[in-house]
Design a protein around this motif. Structure first.
Motif, PDB file in Angstrom:
ATOM      1  N   GLU A   1       0.750  -1.076  -0.106  1.00  0.00           N
ATOM      2  CA  GLU A   1      -0.060  -0.018   0.024  1.00  0.00           C
ATOM      3  C   GLU A   1       0.705   1.308   0.032  1.00  0.00           C
ATOM      4  OE1 GLU A   1      -3.357  -0.372  -0.354  1.00  0.00           O
ATOM      5  OE2 GLU A   1      -3.017  -2.339  -0.061  1.00  0.00           O
ATOM      6  N   GLN A   2       2.291   1.174  -0.215  1.00  0.00           N
ATOM      7  CA  GLN A   2       3.060   2.272   0.187  1.00  0.00           C
ATOM      8  C   GLN A   2       3.622   2.649  -1.425  1.00  0.00           C
ATOM      9  OE1 GLN A   2       6.267   1.931   3.273  1.00  0.00           O
ATOM     10  NE2 GLN A   2       4.974  -0.313   3.564  1.00  0.00           N
ATOM     11  N   PRO A   3       3.679   3.964  -1.671  1.00  0.00           N
ATOM     12  CA  PRO A   3       4.069   4.457  -2.870  1.00  0.00           C
ATOM     13  C   PRO A   3       5.599   4.364  -3.023  1.00  0.00           C
ATOM     14  CG  PRO A   3       3.718   6.376  -1.293  1.00  0.00           C
ATOM     15  CD  PRO A   3       3.321   5.083  -0.888  1.00  0.00           C
ATOM     16  N   TRP A   4       6.155   4.114  -4.166  1.00  0.00           N
ATOM     17  CA  TRP A   4       7.632   3.910  -4.380  1.00  0.00           C
ATOM     18  C   TRP A   4       8.148   4.657  -5.548  1.00  0.00           C
ATOM     19  CZ3 TRP A   4       9.818   0.142  -8.312  1.00  0.00           C
ATOM     20  CH2 TRP A   4      11.321  -0.156  -8.169  1.00  0.00           C
ATOM     21  N   ILE A   5       8.987   5.526  -5.520  1.00  0.00           N
ATOM     22  CA  ILE A   5       9.431   6.720  -6.403  1.00  0.00           C
ATOM     23  C   ILE A   5      10.958   6.545  -6.585  1.00  0.00           C
ATOM     24  CG2 ILE A   5       9.330   9.130  -7.179  1.00  0.00           C
ATOM     25  CD1 ILE A   5       7.187   9.161  -5.398  1.00  0.00           C
ATOM     26  N   VAL A   6      11.609   6.342  -7.847  1.00  0.00           N
ATOM     27  CA  VAL A   6      12.786   6.274  -8.577  1.00  0.00           C
ATOM     28  C   VAL A   6      13.060   7.048  -9.555  1.00  0.00           C
ATOM     29  CG1 VAL A   6      14.880   4.994  -9.194  1.00  0.00           C
ATOM     30  CG2 VAL A   6      13.061   3.917  -7.364  1.00  0.00           C
ATOM     31  N   ASP A   7      14.108   8.141  -9.378  1.00  0.00           N
ATOM     32  CA  ASP A   7      14.372   9.251 -10.585  1.00  0.00           C
ATOM     33  C   ASP A   7      15.937   8.684 -10.869  1.00  0.00           C
ATOM     34  OD1 ASP A   7      12.301  10.877 -10.365  1.00  0.00           O
ATOM     35  OD2 ASP A   7      13.182  11.816  -8.642  1.00  0.00           O
ATOM     36  N   LEU A   8      15.844   8.542 -12.223  1.00  0.00           N
ATOM     37  CA  LEU A   8      17.196   8.324 -12.972  1.00  0.00           C
ATOM     38  C   LEU A   8      17.515   9.295 -14.109  1.00  0.00           C
ATOM     39  CD1 LEU A   8      16.471   4.409 -13.670  1.00  0.00           C
ATOM     40  CD2 LEU A   8      17.590   5.369 -11.914  1.00  0.00           C
ATOM     41  N   PRO A   9      18.565  10.123 -13.710  1.00  0.00           N
ATOM     42  CA  PRO A   9      19.245  10.796 -14.581  1.00  0.00           C
ATOM     43  C   PRO A   9      20.046  10.394 -15.766  1.00  0.00           C
ATOM     44  CG  PRO A   9      20.969  10.658 -12.577  1.00  0.00           C
ATOM     45  CD  PRO A   9      19.387   9.962 -12.357  1.00  0.00           C
ATOM     46  N   LEU A  10      19.415  10.696 -16.919  1.00  0.00           N
ATOM     47  CA  LEU A  10      20.096   9.927 -18.262  1.00  0.00           C
ATOM     48  C   LEU A  10      21.596  10.186 -18.498  1.00  0.00           C
ATOM     49  CD1 LEU A  10      17.168  10.297 -20.810  1.00  0.00           C
ATOM     50  CD2 LEU A  10      17.937   8.097 -19.562  1.00  0.00           C
ATOM     51  N   ASP A  11      21.964  11.416 -18.095  1.00  0.00           N
ATOM     52  CA  ASP A  11      23.196  11.846 -18.402  1.00  0.00           C
ATOM     53  C   ASP A  11      24.396  10.861 -17.354  1.00  0.00           C
ATOM     54  OD1 ASP A  11      22.952  13.035 -16.042  1.00  0.00           O
ATOM     55  OD2 ASP A  11      23.596  14.723 -16.412  1.00  0.00           O
ATOM     56  N   LYS A  12      23.885  10.130 -16.678  1.00  0.00           N
ATOM     57  CA  LYS A  12      24.627   9.175 -15.918  1.00  0.00           C
ATOM     58  C   LYS A  12      24.667   7.729 -16.315  1.00  0.00           C
ATOM     59  CE  LYS A  12      25.492  12.070 -12.559  1.00  0.00           C
ATOM     60  NZ  LYS A  12      26.693  13.029 -12.399  1.00  0.00           N
ATOM     61  N   ALA A  13      24.137   7.717 -17.575  1.00  0.00           N
ATOM     62  CA  ALA A  13      24.213   6.366 -17.933  1.00  0.00           C
ATOM     63  C   ALA A  13      25.429   6.019 -18.616  1.00  0.00           C
ATOM     64  CB  ALA A  13      23.211   6.312 -19.466  1.00  0.00           C
TER      65      ALA A  13
END
Length: 838
Positions: A600-612
């Motif tokens: 029931e808990q939200p999960w959020i992840v941000d990935l910066p493309l310039d770190k690929a």
């Protein structure tokens, strides 16, 4: 010889000077002719036999009773004639870089006959492999194949074959089954063909797993007894429809299979894995083969088969993980091809601990409050599950029953070509019910057909007995050895309801393509169990997933760039499973945002493309996944088949990939085979997967036509090698008819064997290593050792005849010089001739 011939002439002169009876004189003449014939002809015959032995490249057109130990034959065009089978050796080299791998298989097709051969080999590859390269090597020359539409590639290949040019054609039958055809292999010649592919390496919180299939297991191909009718098919109309075959390509996925009781394994394989993990490697294990491991640095390994070469009769599986810390939870890679950018991202959600999102400690309960479950266990007990597979399946199912908790509901379904269940509907997991189910499971034995659609439909049927909010799960244990995968997928897609399907692949060569697609359509997951030693650990991991909350409502958004993402439908995730997505993006400056719910808990992840991090092969993997999306969209009705096919064809041709609609073809410009030389088509036999029971699959070895015991069709659907019966060597057309009257039809004539179908004439006793002594990945010109020729026999015959002629020469010199010739004395006048012994 000259000296002996002079003695014969001297004898003739002496006989003229004596009076002998006419009958005796005729006998002497006959004896004299025989001696001359032996003296003159024997050396010539000896030289001819020895010369043929040295000049012959190997096999020849022969009668069955001419074959010796170590010979496999297939039928030639001439009635009653057979030709020795081609040989195959393979060398596999896989380079792993982080979560992706580049694979190459080098195949050596050898023609041991003195005729021209077209070799056909049905081979497996990983189900998610993006196959993009075909290379045919002839001597020092390499011919690169072209990707063409499937029909066009076939026309190119057939035309080259007819002209006598060497050609190779690779065709996809399933995403994990390919047919390799190599035309115009000359007498005694070896042609080397290489295939390359790109793939991802599956992983979870415990580590990475590379699985390389080495053999295509015999498939059960049901005939349309329950007919599906298409009134829109070509040729239909005016109220008439067409019956749809559930396995329209049954002939192309049913190669001949060796009987392991009569023949040792063939098709030897060498395999090397060059592993660059990107982290310090800890535990590394090969689960089904003994290996040698070379360590170059903490993050790299080179793994080779310890035996050098192994028979292609079971999948190769290699797993590895980090030495100390946990696996990285996020990975981001990119590639630029033809001015377009592609990214590949992996994100592993955290384990829910104590009701909060985080990394669980050893002292914490790593699950949220447990919801009641309704679990339907389905076990395959068909003939292909005989031997080790049924033991693994029973042990796995018993383990699952022990994991049930009070409040859960369950049922057990068993199927072969029949289907039944322990209870009429799911029941509570009481001690009495579980005990009854376990006794039922222990009594299950393998036999019969593999009809997977009815039990899956029964399992998906929701009786509404579970309480509100209960999780409904199906655990399906099978080897997946069927050819009608499409039927099963269509049924799951249309009737899955609220059920989630978890596939457990059993045995040494399970159908991973079927497992992964059904799990994807059923919003579940899948795993492999290749030995009884793996049951506890892998079933524990499965039930941890089943008992933990799934990560649901996943969404992916790109900020700052536009993106074409695959998979188009993000799956639910289970404990320890990563989400892997690929995308074609308009740039590499932006952010990828992933959101979802863990319980029931939200999960959020941000990935910066310039770190690929720059990587290779991402564009191929993206295109391959887009092809899979188009197939699934057509299956669930989101796209019409016509639109789906256009998308698949465009993606495959643009990115140079194999697909259902494209093939790779390579043709040599020069003409090799003369017009007056016929070409014989020959299928290369496969091994029976390790642990399988031959008679459970093909039926008893005596008294019945040869076919899969679980089959519904004719014996031509399933082909296998059986030894000749010594009493039937004069009846070559009855090879596959069994022994005795059971193999004779109503007319009294034995059934004809299909053209080019192999038959095991005798046991193969040559050591496995002899077939692969010179196989190496980098080799461009490979000569495999000669096997199964009659050169040695011809040489001995020639020597014997030469010695025989010498013996007659010495005997004739002694006999006529001091024997019979001296004993015929000239009579005096008036005397009667007298013959005495000298």
């Amino acid at each position: 010889m000259l000296h002996g011939f002079m003695h014969v002439c001297a004898l003739d002169e002496r006989l003229r000077q004596v009076a002998v009876p006419a009958v005796l004189q005729a006998g002497v003449w006959f004896f004299r002719a025989c001696v001359v014939l032996l003296i003159v002809v024997s050396p010539l015959l000896g030289m001819v036999q020895a010369g043929q032995a040295l000049a012959s490249p190997g096999g020849k057109v022969m009668q069955p009773n001419e074959a010796r130990m170590g010979t496999l034959l297939f039928r030639a065009e001439a009635p009653g004639q057979f030709i020795e089978a081609p040989r195959l050796g393979s060398d596999i080299d896989i380079s792993v870089s982080g979560p992706t791998a580049r694979g190459r298989i080098t195949q050596h097709f050898t023609n041991p006959t003195d005729g021209w051969v077209e070799a056909i080999y049905v081979m497996p590859l990983p189900e998610d492999s993006a196959v993009d390269t075909l290379r045919m090597v002839i001597g020092d020359k390499a011919i690169i194949g072209d990707i063409k539409e499937r029909k066009e590639a076939r026309l190119i290949y057939e035309a080259a074959k007819a002209r006598g040019q060497k050609a190779a054609l690779l065709t996809q039958e399933r995403p994990n089954i390919f047919t390799h055809e190599v035309a115009n292999i000359g007498p005694g010649e070896t042609i080397v063909v290489q295939v390359e592919w790109q793939q991802t390496i599956p992983f979870d919180a415990k580590g990475f797993a590379l699985r390389m299939p080495l053999v295509v297991a015999p498939r059960f191909n049901p005939k349309p007894i329950v007919q599906t009718v298409d009134f829109d098919a070509p040729g239909a109309g005016g109220g008439w429809g067409q019956v749809i075959d559930p396995v329209p390509d049954r002939a192309r996925i049913s190669p001949p299979v060796l009987d392991p009781a009569e023949n040792p394994s063939v098709n030897p394989v060498t395999l090397t894995v060059r592993l660059s993990a990107g982290f310090e490697i800890g535990a590394l294990e090969s689960h089904h083969h003994e290996v040698d491991v070379d360590t170059s640095d903490p993050q790299s390994r080179v793994v080779r088969l310890k035996a050098g070469a192994e028979p292609a009769d079971r999948d190769f599986e290699l797993t590895w993980g980090p030495k100390t810390s946990a696996l990285p939870s996020v990975g981001l890679f990119r590639e630029t091809v033809d001015g377009k950018d592609y990214v590949l991202a992996f994100v592993t959600p955290p384990v829910v601990a104590g009701g909060k999102a985080g990394i669980a400690s050893k002292d914490e309960e790593a699950v949220s409050p447990r919801k009641p479950r309704e679990v339907i266990f389905v076990i395959d007990n068909s003939g292909s599950m005989g031997g080790a597979s049924i033991r693994q399946a029973r042990k796995s199912l018993l383990f699952g029953l022990k994991r049930l908790k009070p409040g859960d509901r369950f049922n057990v379904i068993r199927f072969d070509n029949t289907v039944d269940q322990v209870f009429a509907q799911p029941v509570l997991a009481t001690t009495a019910h579980v005990t009854r189910a376990m006794a039922y499971v222990r009594a299950i034995a393998a036999s019969g057909g593999t009809m997977m659609v009815p039990p899956m439909e029964m399992a998906l049927r929701d009786h509404g007995t579970a309480p509100a909010g209960a999780v409904r799960q199906i655990v399906f244990l099978t080897d997946g050895a069927i050819g009608n995968e499409a039927q099963l997928m269509d049924m799951v897609a249309s009737k899955r309801g609220r059920s989630r399907v978890f596939m457990v692949g059993i045995g040494s060569a399970p159908n991973s393509y079927l497992m992964s697609r059904i799990a994807e359509l059923g919003r579940g997951t899948f795993l492999h169990i290749g030995s009884t030693d793996q049951v506890q650990a892998r079933m524990t991991a499965l039930f941890e997933k089943l008992e933990s909350p799934a990560v649901t409502q996943l969404k992916l958004a790109f900020d700052g760039v536009s993106a074409d993402v695959t998979p188009s439908m993000l799956p639910d995730l289970y404990r320890g499973e990563p989400l892997g997505v690929a995308a074609q993006v308009s740039g590499t400056v932006g952010t990828v945002k992933l959101t979802g719910l863990i319980g029931e808990q939200p999960w959020i992840v941000d990935l910066p493309l310039d770190k690929a991090v720059a990587s290779v092969g991402i564009s191929k993997l993206w295109a391959r996944r887009k092809i899979r999306d188009a197939e699934i969209a057509a299956r669930i009705g989101k796209l019409s088949r016509e639109v789906s096919d256009r998308e698949i064809l465009d993606l495959a041709l643009t990115h140079g990939l194999m697909s259902r609609l494209t093939s790779l073809v390579a043709v040599e410009k020069e003409i090799s085979r003369p017009d007056d030389q016929p070409l014989t088509r020959a299928e290369i036999p496969l091994n029976l997967p390790k642990g399988w029971d031959f008679e459970k699959v093909f039926g008893p070895r005596d008294g019945k036509p040869l076919q899969r015991a679980d089959g519904e069709g004719s014996g031509s659907e399933k082909k296998a090698f059986l030894p000749f019966d010594a009493d039937r060597l004069g009846q070559p057309d009855a090879l596959l008819a069994g022994r005795g009257a059971a193999g004779v039809g109503a007319s009294g004539a034995a059934p004809q064997m299909t053209l080019s179908m192999f038959a095991g004439v005798a046991k193969l006793n040559a050591p496995m290593s002899a077939h692969v002594a010179s196989l190496r990945t980098q080799s461009r010109s490979v000569v495999l050792p000669q096997t199964s020729t009659d050169a040695e026999v011809r040489i001995w015959i020639g020597l014997f005849l030469v010695m025989l002629s010498g013996a007659f020469w010495m005997w004739s010199a002694n006999f006529w010089g001091a024997g019979w010739g001296a004993s015929v004395r000239r009579p005096h006048a008036g005397q009667t001739p007298l013959r005495t012994r000298g």
